[in-house]
Scaffold this active site. Sequence first.
Site, PDB file in Angstrom:
ATOM      1  N   ARG A  54     -93.003  39.560  23.514  1.00  0.00           N
ATOM      2  CA  ARG A  54     -92.581  38.353  23.210  1.00  0.00           C
ATOM      3  C   ARG A  54     -93.687  37.647  22.581  1.00  0.00           C
ATOM      4  NH1 ARG A  54     -88.257  35.798  26.101  1.00  0.00           N
ATOM      5  NH2 ARG A  54     -86.465  36.903  25.703  1.00  0.00           N
ATOM      6  N   ASP A 104     -83.184  39.578  18.236  1.00  0.00           N
ATOM      7  CA  ASP A 104     -82.918  39.420  19.576  1.00  0.00           C
ATOM      8  C   ASP A 104     -82.174  40.396  19.405  1.00  0.00           C
ATOM      9  OD1 ASP A 104     -83.227  37.593  21.788  1.00  0.00           O
ATOM     10  OD2 ASP A 104     -81.874  38.187  22.701  1.00  0.00           O
ATOM     11  N   ARG A 129     -91.980  31.531  22.374  1.00  0.00           N
ATOM     12  CA  ARG A 129     -92.712  29.656  23.064  1.00  0.00           C
ATOM     13  C   ARG A 129     -94.324  28.760  23.566  1.00  0.00           C
ATOM     14  NH1 ARG A 129     -87.218  29.181  26.149  1.00  0.00           N
ATOM     15  NH2 ARG A 129     -88.266  31.326  26.725  1.00  0.00           N
ATOM     16  N   TYR A 133     -74.289  42.411  29.426  1.00  0.00           N
ATOM     17  CA  TYR A 133     -74.260  40.343  28.378  1.00  0.00           C
ATOM     18  C   TYR A 133     -73.076  40.770  28.017  1.00  0.00           C
ATOM     19  CZ  TYR A 133     -79.356  38.940  28.899  1.00  0.00           C
ATOM     20  OH  TYR A 133     -80.823  39.067  29.200  1.00  0.00           O
ATOM     21  N   ARG A 146     -90.298  26.023  15.615  1.00  0.00           N
ATOM     22  CA  ARG A 146     -88.881  25.255  16.458  1.00  0.00           C
ATOM     23  C   ARG A 146     -88.170  24.296  16.534  1.00  0.00           C
ATOM     24  NH1 ARG A 146     -85.582  26.078  19.025  1.00  0.00           N
ATOM     25  NH2 ARG A 146     -84.657  26.757  20.685  1.00  0.00           N
TER      26      ARG A 146
HETATM   27  O1  CP3 Z   1     -90.912  40.609  21.546  1.00  0.00           O
HETATM   28  C1  CP3 Z   1     -91.328  39.894  20.372  1.00  0.00           C
HETATM   29  O2  CP3 Z   1     -91.736  39.205  20.138  1.00  0.00           O
HETATM   30  C2  CP3 Z   1     -89.861  40.435  19.870  1.00  0.00           C
HETATM   31  C3  CP3 Z   1     -88.537  39.362  19.365  1.00  0.00           C
HETATM   32  C4  CP3 Z   1     -87.988  39.386  21.543  1.00  0.00           C
HETATM   33  C5  CP3 Z   1     -87.132  37.739  21.226  1.00  0.00           C
HETATM   34  N1  CP3 Z   1     -86.235  39.011  22.250  1.00  0.00           N
HETATM   35  C6  CP3 Z   1     -87.152  36.805  21.008  1.00  0.00           C
HETATM   36  C7  CP3 Z   1     -86.698  35.310  21.999  1.00  0.00           C
HETATM   37  C8  CP3 Z   1     -87.511  40.621  21.894  1.00  0.00           C
HETATM   38  C9  CP3 Z   1     -88.133  41.645  21.388  1.00  0.00           C
HETATM   39  C10 CP3 Z   1     -86.477  40.181  22.535  1.00  0.00           C
HETATM   40  C11 CP3 Z   1     -85.736  41.061  23.495  1.00  0.00           C
HETATM   41  C12 CP3 Z   1     -84.703  40.460  24.536  1.00  0.00           C
HETATM   42  N2  CP3 Z   1     -83.859  39.410  23.917  1.00  0.00           N
HETATM   43  C13 CP3 Z   1     -84.442  40.795  25.547  1.00  0.00           C
HETATM   44  C14 CP3 Z   1     -84.878  42.297  26.324  1.00  0.00           C
HETATM   45  C15 CP3 Z   1     -86.640  41.652  26.700  1.00  0.00           C
HETATM   46  C16 CP3 Z   1     -86.512  41.128  27.595  1.00  0.00           C
HETATM   47  O3  CP3 Z   1     -87.183  40.150  28.225  1.00  0.00           O
HETATM   48  O4  CP3 Z   1     -86.220  41.795  28.817  1.00  0.00           O
HETATM   49  C17 CP3 Z   1     -83.473  40.242  26.046  1.00  0.00           C
HETATM   50  C18 CP3 Z   1     -83.151  40.122  27.648  1.00  0.00           C
HETATM   51  C19 CP3 Z   1     -83.251  39.427  25.099  1.00  0.00           C
HETATM   52  C20 CP3 Z   1     -82.019  37.964  25.582  1.00  0.00           C
HETATM   53  C21 CP3 Z   1     -82.289  36.990  25.264  1.00  0.00           C
HETATM   54  N3  CP3 Z   1     -82.969  36.337  23.975  1.00  0.00           N
HETATM   55  C22 CP3 Z   1     -82.681  36.048  26.986  1.00  0.00           C
HETATM   56  C23 CP3 Z   1     -82.146  36.388  28.516  1.00  0.00           C
HETATM   57  C24 CP3 Z   1     -82.678  35.056  26.278  1.00  0.00           C
HETATM   58  C25 CP3 Z   1     -83.227  33.911  26.746  1.00  0.00           C
HETATM   59  C26 CP3 Z   1     -84.168  33.326  27.811  1.00  0.00           C
HETATM   60  C27 CP3 Z   1     -85.756  32.179  27.018  1.00  0.00           C
HETATM   61  O5  CP3 Z   1     -86.463  33.427  27.443  1.00  0.00           O
HETATM   62  O6  CP3 Z   1     -84.982  31.740  26.507  1.00  0.00           O
HETATM   63  C28 CP3 Z   1     -83.565  35.160  25.194  1.00  0.00           C
HETATM   64  C29 CP3 Z   1     -84.377  33.703  23.498  1.00  0.00           C
HETATM   65  C30 CP3 Z   1     -85.224  34.848  23.015  1.00  0.00           C
HETATM   66  N4  CP3 Z   1     -85.955  35.717  22.390  1.00  0.00           N
HETATM   67  C31 CP3 Z   1     -86.446  33.309  22.812  1.00  0.00           C
HETATM   68  C32 CP3 Z   1     -87.227  34.270  21.894  1.00  0.00           C
HETATM   69  C33 CP3 Z   1     -88.767  34.141  21.317  1.00  0.00           C
HETATM   70  C34 CP3 Z   1     -86.388  32.440  22.918  1.00  0.00           C
HETATM   71  C35 CP3 Z   1     -85.666  31.723  21.939  1.00  0.00           C
HETATM   72  C36 CP3 Z   1     -86.594  29.873  22.077  1.00  0.00           C
HETATM   73  O7  CP3 Z   1     -87.569  29.776  20.795  1.00  0.00           O
HETATM   74  O8  CP3 Z   1     -85.757  28.895  22.450  1.00  0.00           O
END
Ligand code: CP3
Length: 348
Positions: free
Chosen positions: A28, A77, A32, A154, A41
Amino acid sequence: MKEPEHQYPFLLACQRKPAEYTPIWLMRQAGRYMKEYRALRKKFSFLEMCKKPELAAEVTLQPLQKLNVDAAIIFSDILIPLEPMGVAFEFAKGEGPVFHRPIRGMKDVERLRIIEPEEETSFLMEAIRIVRRELEGKVPLIGFSGAPFTLASYIIEGGHSRNYILTKSMMYQDRPTWNRLMEKLSEVLIRYLDAQIRAGVQAIQVFDSWVGCLSPDDYEEYVLPYSKKVMDALDRSVPMIHFGTSTSALLPLMKKAGGNVIGVDWRVDLDEAWARIGYDVGIQGNLDPVVLFGPVDLIKKEVKRILNQAGGRPGHIFNLGHGILPNTPVEHVSALVEMVHEFSSRKK
Ligand code: CP3
Protein backbone atom coordinates in the site's frame (compact mmCIF):
# COMPACT_ATOMS: atom_id res chain seq x y z
CA MET A 1 21.52 5.23 -16.65
CA LYS A 2 19.58 2.03 -17.06
CA GLU A 3 20.72 -0.68 -14.73
CA PRO A 4 20.72 -4.16 -16.18
CA GLU A 5 17.70 -6.01 -14.86
CA HIS A 6 19.68 -8.57 -12.87
CA GLN A 7 21.38 -5.81 -10.86
CA TYR A 8 18.26 -4.39 -9.22
CA PRO A 9 18.63 -4.98 -5.44
CA PHE A 10 14.97 -6.05 -5.29
CA LEU A 11 15.29 -8.69 -8.03
CA LEU A 12 18.66 -9.85 -6.65
CA ALA A 13 17.05 -10.40 -3.24
CA CYS A 14 14.18 -12.33 -4.88
CA GLN A 15 16.85 -14.72 -6.17
CA ARG A 16 18.73 -14.74 -2.83
CA LYS A 17 21.75 -13.10 -4.43
CA PRO A 18 23.78 -10.52 -2.48
CA ALA A 19 22.78 -6.90 -3.12
CA GLU A 20 24.56 -3.68 -2.06
CA TYR A 21 21.83 -3.06 0.52
CA THR A 22 18.58 -4.67 1.69
CA PRO A 23 15.86 -3.59 -0.74
CA ILE A 24 12.61 -2.17 0.60
CA TRP A 25 9.14 -1.50 -0.78
CA LEU A 26 5.91 -1.11 1.15
CA MET A 27 2.56 -2.77 0.75
CA ARG A 28 0.00 0.00 0.00
CA GLN A 29 2.85 2.42 -0.72
CA ALA A 30 0.35 4.34 -2.88
CA GLY A 31 -2.65 5.32 -0.80
CA ARG A 32 -4.46 7.58 1.57
CA TYR A 33 -1.47 8.47 3.76
CA MET A 34 -0.17 10.55 0.80
CA LYS A 35 -1.68 13.99 0.14
CA GLU A 36 -1.12 13.57 -3.63
CA TYR A 37 -3.31 10.43 -3.51
CA ARG A 38 -6.00 12.13 -1.41
CA ALA A 39 -6.10 15.05 -3.87
CA LEU A 40 -6.84 12.71 -6.80
CA ARG A 41 -9.29 10.72 -4.66
CA LYS A 42 -11.40 13.87 -4.21
CA LYS A 43 -12.10 13.78 -7.94
CA PHE A 44 -12.39 10.03 -8.57
CA SER A 45 -13.65 6.97 -6.75
CA PHE A 46 -11.13 4.26 -5.87
CA LEU A 47 -12.47 1.96 -8.60
CA GLU A 48 -12.37 4.76 -11.18
CA MET A 49 -8.72 5.26 -10.31
CA CYS A 50 -8.07 1.53 -10.82
CA LYS A 51 -9.91 1.47 -14.14
CA LYS A 52 -8.39 4.52 -15.83
CA PRO A 53 -4.90 3.44 -16.94
CA GLU A 54 -3.41 6.97 -16.87
CA LEU A 55 -4.68 7.53 -13.31
CA ALA A 56 -3.58 4.09 -12.09
CA ALA A 57 -0.14 4.75 -13.60
CA GLU A 58 0.06 8.18 -12.00
CA VAL A 59 -0.84 6.81 -8.55
CA THR A 60 1.63 3.92 -8.94
CA LEU A 61 4.41 6.47 -9.51
CA GLN A 62 3.42 8.89 -6.70
CA PRO A 63 5.34 7.12 -3.92
CA LEU A 64 8.43 6.84 -6.13
CA GLN A 65 8.66 10.60 -6.35
CA LYS A 66 8.76 10.87 -2.55
CA LEU A 67 10.41 7.67 -1.33
CA ASN A 68 13.56 5.83 -2.37
CA VAL A 69 11.74 2.50 -2.52
CA ASP A 70 13.33 -0.28 -4.56
CA ALA A 71 10.22 -1.43 -6.41
CA ALA A 72 6.93 -0.07 -7.70
CA ILE A 73 3.67 -2.02 -7.30
CA ILE A 74 0.96 -1.48 -9.86
CA PHE A 75 -2.04 0.39 -8.43
CA SER A 76 -5.04 -1.92 -8.49
CA ASP A 77 -6.86 -4.22 -6.08
CA ILE A 78 -7.10 -7.96 -5.47
CA LEU A 79 -10.87 -7.73 -6.07
CA ILE A 80 -10.58 -6.37 -9.64
CA PRO A 81 -10.90 -9.73 -11.52
CA LEU A 82 -14.06 -10.62 -9.56
CA GLU A 83 -16.35 -8.10 -11.26
CA PRO A 84 -15.90 -9.56 -14.78
CA MET A 85 -16.32 -13.05 -13.25
CA GLY A 86 -19.84 -11.91 -12.40
CA VAL A 87 -19.56 -10.97 -8.72
CA ALA A 88 -20.21 -7.27 -8.50
CA PHE A 89 -19.09 -5.33 -5.43
CA GLU A 90 -18.79 -1.81 -4.20
CA PHE A 91 -16.69 -0.04 -1.62
CA ALA A 92 -19.18 1.14 0.96
CA LYS A 93 -17.95 4.13 2.95
CA GLY A 94 -16.01 3.03 6.01
CA GLU A 95 -16.93 -0.63 5.51
CA GLY A 96 -14.56 -1.91 2.87
CA PRO A 97 -15.81 -4.04 -0.01
CA VAL A 98 -19.43 -5.27 -0.04
CA PHE A 99 -20.75 -7.99 -2.36
CA HIS A 100 -24.53 -7.80 -2.63
CA ARG A 101 -24.98 -11.30 -4.11
CA PRO A 102 -22.46 -13.53 -2.34
CA ILE A 103 -21.61 -17.03 -3.62
CA ARG A 104 -23.29 -19.63 -1.42
CA GLY A 105 -23.90 -22.79 -3.47
CA MET A 106 -23.07 -24.73 -6.62
CA LYS A 107 -25.57 -22.75 -8.72
CA ASP A 108 -23.76 -19.51 -7.86
CA VAL A 109 -20.38 -21.08 -8.62
CA GLU A 110 -21.56 -22.41 -11.98
CA ARG A 111 -22.53 -18.88 -12.96
CA LEU A 112 -18.99 -17.53 -12.41
CA ARG A 113 -17.24 -16.67 -15.67
CA ILE A 114 -13.68 -17.58 -16.62
CA ILE A 115 -12.40 -14.21 -17.81
CA GLU A 116 -10.17 -13.05 -20.66
CA PRO A 117 -7.97 -10.63 -18.70
CA GLU A 118 -6.39 -8.99 -21.76
CA GLU A 119 -9.85 -7.75 -22.74
CA GLU A 120 -11.87 -7.64 -19.55
CA THR A 121 -9.18 -6.04 -17.40
CA SER A 122 -7.39 -4.31 -20.29
CA PHE A 123 -7.14 -1.13 -18.17
CA LEU A 124 -4.72 -2.93 -15.82
CA MET A 125 -2.54 -4.26 -18.64
CA GLU A 126 -2.44 -0.79 -20.18
CA ALA A 127 -1.51 0.77 -16.81
CA ILE A 128 1.36 -1.75 -16.53
CA ARG A 129 2.65 -0.79 -19.98
CA ILE A 130 2.46 2.95 -19.16
CA VAL A 131 4.28 2.50 -15.82
CA ARG A 132 7.05 0.41 -17.40
CA ARG A 133 7.57 3.16 -19.99
CA GLU A 134 7.56 5.96 -17.42
CA LEU A 135 9.81 4.15 -14.96
CA GLU A 136 12.52 3.99 -17.65
CA GLY A 137 14.16 1.11 -15.84
CA LYS A 138 14.53 3.02 -12.55
CA VAL A 139 13.07 0.23 -10.40
CA PRO A 140 11.26 -3.02 -11.20
CA LEU A 141 7.46 -3.19 -11.30
CA ILE A 142 5.50 -5.72 -9.19
CA GLY A 143 2.15 -7.13 -10.35
CA PHE A 144 -0.21 -8.95 -8.01
CA SER A 145 -3.38 -10.87 -7.35
CA GLY A 146 -5.22 -12.30 -4.40
CA ALA A 147 -4.79 -16.02 -3.70
CA PRO A 148 -7.77 -18.34 -4.29
CA PHE A 149 -8.61 -18.66 -0.57
CA THR A 150 -8.62 -14.94 0.22
CA LEU A 151 -10.77 -14.16 -2.84
CA ALA A 152 -13.13 -17.04 -2.02
CA SER A 153 -13.54 -15.64 1.50
CA TYR A 154 -14.65 -12.24 0.14
CA ILE A 155 -17.19 -13.60 -2.31
CA ILE A 156 -18.64 -16.17 0.09
CA GLU A 157 -18.83 -13.89 3.14
CA GLY A 158 -19.91 -10.88 1.06
CA GLY A 159 -17.11 -8.75 2.50
CA HIS A 160 -14.58 -8.83 5.27
CA SER A 161 -15.17 -11.41 8.00
CA ARG A 162 -14.22 -12.07 11.59
CA ASN A 163 -14.69 -15.85 11.90
CA TYR A 164 -15.07 -17.02 8.28
CA ILE A 165 -18.05 -19.14 9.27
CA LEU A 166 -19.61 -19.23 5.80
CA THR A 167 -16.30 -19.86 4.03
CA LYS A 168 -15.25 -22.68 6.35
CA SER A 169 -18.75 -24.15 6.36
CA MET A 170 -18.64 -24.46 2.57
CA MET A 171 -15.19 -26.05 2.88
CA TYR A 172 -16.31 -28.58 5.51
CA GLN A 173 -19.88 -29.27 4.44
CA ASP A 174 -20.04 -28.85 0.67
CA ARG A 175 -16.78 -30.12 -0.73
CA PRO A 176 -17.90 -30.28 -4.39
CA THR A 177 -18.93 -26.61 -4.38
CA TRP A 178 -15.75 -25.57 -2.58
CA ASN A 179 -13.57 -27.49 -5.04
CA ARG A 180 -15.38 -26.07 -8.06
CA LEU A 181 -15.10 -22.51 -6.71
CA MET A 182 -11.38 -22.87 -5.95
CA GLU A 183 -10.79 -24.43 -9.40
CA LYS A 184 -12.50 -21.54 -11.13
CA LEU A 185 -10.67 -18.92 -9.08
CA SER A 186 -7.34 -20.65 -9.76
CA GLU A 187 -7.99 -20.73 -13.48
CA VAL A 188 -8.86 -17.02 -13.52
CA LEU A 189 -5.81 -16.13 -11.42
CA ILE A 190 -3.46 -18.03 -13.72
CA ARG A 191 -4.81 -16.12 -16.72
CA TYR A 192 -4.84 -12.81 -14.83
CA LEU A 193 -1.24 -13.08 -13.56
CA ASP A 194 0.01 -14.42 -16.86
CA ALA A 195 -1.50 -11.41 -18.64
CA GLN A 196 0.24 -9.07 -16.17
CA ILE A 197 3.56 -10.81 -16.82
CA ARG A 198 3.07 -10.45 -20.57
CA ALA A 199 2.20 -6.76 -20.08
CA GLY A 200 5.56 -6.27 -18.36
CA VAL A 201 5.55 -6.82 -14.58
CA GLN A 202 8.93 -8.06 -13.35
CA ALA A 203 7.76 -9.82 -10.16
CA ILE A 204 4.44 -11.05 -8.76
CA GLN A 205 3.02 -10.94 -5.26
CA VAL A 206 0.19 -13.32 -4.38
CA PHE A 207 -1.81 -11.95 -1.41
CA ASP A 208 -3.36 -14.65 0.77
CA SER A 209 -4.07 -12.02 3.40
CA TRP A 210 -6.64 -13.93 5.47
CA VAL A 211 -5.33 -17.50 5.18
CA GLY A 212 -4.01 -17.32 8.76
CA CYS A 213 -7.52 -18.17 9.98
CA LEU A 214 -6.94 -21.80 8.93
CA SER A 215 -5.30 -24.70 10.77
CA PRO A 216 -2.28 -26.23 9.01
CA ASP A 217 -4.27 -29.39 8.19
CA ASP A 218 -7.12 -27.41 6.65
CA TYR A 219 -4.67 -25.25 4.69
CA GLU A 220 -2.98 -28.34 3.31
CA GLU A 221 -6.20 -30.06 2.38
CA TYR A 222 -8.47 -27.28 1.12
CA VAL A 223 -6.17 -24.49 -0.04
CA LEU A 224 -2.60 -25.53 -0.80
CA PRO A 225 -3.38 -27.49 -4.00
CA TYR A 226 -5.04 -24.44 -5.56
CA SER A 227 -2.42 -21.86 -4.55
CA LYS A 228 0.21 -24.29 -5.82
CA LYS A 229 -1.59 -24.77 -9.10
CA VAL A 230 -1.60 -21.01 -9.68
CA MET A 231 2.06 -20.48 -8.86
CA ASP A 232 3.21 -23.62 -10.72
CA ALA A 233 1.51 -22.44 -13.89
CA LEU A 234 3.33 -19.11 -14.12
CA ASP A 235 6.53 -18.16 -15.93
CA ARG A 236 9.35 -19.19 -13.55
CA SER A 237 11.64 -16.40 -14.75
CA VAL A 238 9.41 -13.90 -12.91
CA PRO A 239 9.98 -14.15 -9.14
CA MET A 240 6.94 -14.72 -6.95
CA ILE A 241 6.31 -13.44 -3.43
CA HIS A 242 3.75 -15.44 -1.45
CA PHE A 243 2.26 -13.32 1.34
CA GLY A 244 -0.17 -13.90 4.19
CA THR A 245 -0.83 -12.62 7.72
CA SER A 246 -0.99 -14.61 10.99
CA THR A 247 0.69 -17.44 9.12
CA SER A 248 3.44 -18.50 11.51
CA ALA A 249 2.02 -22.04 11.79
CA LEU A 250 1.50 -22.27 8.02
CA LEU A 251 4.92 -21.15 6.77
CA PRO A 252 6.37 -24.51 5.65
CA LEU A 253 3.11 -25.28 3.85
CA MET A 254 3.02 -21.88 2.15
CA LYS A 255 6.53 -22.57 0.92
CA LYS A 256 5.34 -25.92 -0.43
CA ALA A 257 2.55 -24.10 -2.29
CA GLY A 258 5.12 -21.88 -3.97
CA GLY A 259 7.02 -18.62 -4.09
CA ASN A 260 10.64 -17.56 -4.32
CA VAL A 261 9.99 -15.32 -1.32
CA ILE A 262 7.55 -15.78 1.58
CA GLY A 263 6.00 -12.62 3.07
CA VAL A 264 5.44 -12.61 6.85
CA ASP A 265 3.81 -10.21 9.30
CA TRP A 266 5.09 -8.99 12.70
CA ARG A 267 3.28 -11.65 14.74
CA VAL A 268 6.28 -13.90 14.15
CA ASP A 269 9.97 -12.99 14.56
CA LEU A 270 11.68 -12.80 11.19
CA ASP A 271 14.61 -15.03 12.23
CA GLU A 272 12.29 -17.70 13.59
CA ALA A 273 10.10 -17.50 10.48
CA TRP A 274 13.07 -17.83 8.12
CA ALA A 275 14.47 -20.78 10.05
CA ARG A 276 11.09 -22.47 9.86
CA ILE A 277 10.65 -21.81 6.13
CA GLY A 278 14.22 -22.78 5.26
CA TYR A 279 16.99 -20.67 3.75
CA ASP A 280 16.39 -21.94 0.22
CA VAL A 281 13.71 -19.26 -0.23
CA GLY A 282 13.77 -15.54 0.50
CA ILE A 283 11.75 -13.71 3.15
CA GLN A 284 9.84 -10.41 3.05
CA GLY A 285 8.80 -8.34 6.03
CA ASN A 286 7.99 -7.63 8.73
CA LEU A 287 7.66 -4.25 10.47
CA ASP A 288 4.37 -3.61 12.28
CA PRO A 289 2.73 -0.76 10.28
CA VAL A 290 1.74 0.91 13.57
CA VAL A 291 5.44 1.44 14.40
CA LEU A 292 5.44 4.03 11.59
CA PHE A 293 3.29 6.31 13.73
CA GLY A 294 6.52 6.92 15.63
CA PRO A 295 8.56 8.16 17.33
CA VAL A 296 11.54 7.98 14.95
CA ASP A 297 13.69 6.32 17.64
CA LEU A 298 11.22 3.47 17.86
CA ILE A 299 11.30 3.04 14.08
CA LYS A 300 15.11 2.99 14.22
CA LYS A 301 15.16 0.36 16.97
CA GLU A 302 12.68 -1.87 15.11
CA VAL A 303 14.53 -1.54 11.78
CA LYS A 304 17.77 -2.56 13.46
CA ARG A 305 16.09 -5.50 15.17
CA ILE A 306 14.59 -6.79 11.92
CA LEU A 307 17.81 -6.34 9.91
CA ASN A 308 19.66 -8.09 12.70
CA GLN A 309 17.25 -11.01 12.60
CA ALA A 310 17.78 -11.28 8.83
CA GLY A 311 21.47 -11.54 9.71
CA GLY A 312 22.72 -9.99 6.45
CA ARG A 313 21.71 -13.17 4.63
CA PRO A 314 20.91 -12.53 0.95
CA GLY A 315 17.21 -12.91 0.21
CA HIS A 316 15.64 -10.48 2.69
CA ILE A 317 13.27 -7.88 1.25
CA PHE A 318 12.30 -5.30 3.86
CA ASN A 319 8.58 -4.49 4.00
CA LEU A 320 5.82 -3.96 6.51
CA GLY A 321 3.95 -6.99 7.81
CA HIS A 322 0.78 -5.61 6.19
CA GLY A 323 -0.22 -2.45 4.30
CA ILE A 324 0.60 1.14 5.35
CA LEU A 325 -2.30 2.56 7.35
CA PRO A 326 -4.11 5.81 6.53
CA ASN A 327 -2.78 8.76 8.63
CA THR A 328 0.76 7.35 8.75
CA PRO A 329 3.17 10.34 8.69
CA VAL A 330 4.85 10.42 5.26
CA GLU A 331 8.11 11.71 6.78
CA HIS A 332 8.30 8.58 8.92
CA VAL A 333 7.86 6.41 5.83
CA SER A 334 10.70 8.14 4.01
CA ALA A 335 12.85 7.95 7.17
CA LEU A 336 12.19 4.20 7.27
CA VAL A 337 13.35 3.73 3.68
CA GLU A 338 16.54 5.73 4.31
CA MET A 339 17.29 3.82 7.53
CA VAL A 340 16.90 0.42 5.89
CA HIS A 341 19.29 1.44 3.12
CA GLU A 342 21.82 3.00 5.47
CA PHE A 343 21.87 0.30 8.15
CA SER A 344 22.06 -2.55 5.65
CA SER A 345 24.62 -1.01 3.27
CA ARG A 346 27.36 -3.45 2.36
CA LYS A 347 29.51 -0.70 0.75
CA LYS A 348 32.10 0.10 3.37
O1 CP3 B 1 0.20 -2.01 -2.39
C1 CP3 B 1 -0.11 -1.12 -3.22
O2 CP3 B 1 0.24 0.06 -3.10
C2 CP3 B 1 -0.89 -1.53 -4.45
C3 CP3 B 1 -2.30 -1.35 -4.36
C4 CP3 B 1 -3.16 -2.30 -3.54
C5 CP3 B 1 -4.42 -1.91 -3.05
N1 CP3 B 1 -5.03 -3.00 -2.51
C6 CP3 B 1 -4.97 -0.55 -3.14
C7 CP3 B 1 -6.11 -0.17 -2.30
C8 CP3 B 1 -2.98 -3.65 -3.21
C9 CP3 B 1 -1.78 -4.54 -3.44
C10 CP3 B 1 -4.18 -4.08 -2.58
C11 CP3 B 1 -4.39 -5.46 -2.15
C12 CP3 B 1 -5.60 -5.77 -1.37
N2 CP3 B 1 -6.85 -5.29 -1.53
C13 CP3 B 1 -5.64 -6.75 -0.36
C14 CP3 B 1 -4.49 -7.62 0.05
C15 CP3 B 1 -3.58 -6.88 0.95
C16 CP3 B 1 -4.16 -6.63 2.29
O3 CP3 B 1 -4.35 -5.45 2.63
O4 CP3 B 1 -4.42 -7.62 2.98
C17 CP3 B 1 -6.96 -6.80 0.12
C18 CP3 B 1 -7.46 -7.69 1.24
C19 CP3 B 1 -7.72 -5.89 -0.63
C20 CP3 B 1 -9.17 -5.62 -0.51
C21 CP3 B 1 -9.44 -4.23 -0.14
N3 CP3 B 1 -9.23 -3.13 -0.95
C22 CP3 B 1 -9.97 -3.75 1.07
C23 CP3 B 1 -10.34 -4.63 2.25
C24 CP3 B 1 -10.08 -2.37 0.97
C25 CP3 B 1 -10.73 -1.44 1.94
C26 CP3 B 1 -9.90 -1.20 3.13
C27 CP3 B 1 -9.33 0.16 3.08
O5 CP3 B 1 -8.13 0.28 3.36
O6 CP3 B 1 -10.08 1.08 2.82
C28 CP3 B 1 -9.56 -1.98 -0.29
C29 CP3 B 1 -9.45 -0.62 -0.82
C30 CP3 B 1 -8.10 -0.16 -1.27
N4 CP3 B 1 -7.22 -0.91 -2.01
C31 CP3 B 1 -7.54 1.14 -1.07
C32 CP3 B 1 -6.30 1.13 -1.72
C33 CP3 B 1 -5.34 2.29 -1.87
C34 CP3 B 1 -8.20 2.31 -0.34
C35 CP3 B 1 -9.16 2.91 -1.31
C36 CP3 B 1 -9.50 4.34 -1.00
O7 CP3 B 1 -8.82 5.24 -1.50
O8 CP3 B 1 -10.52 4.55 -0.29
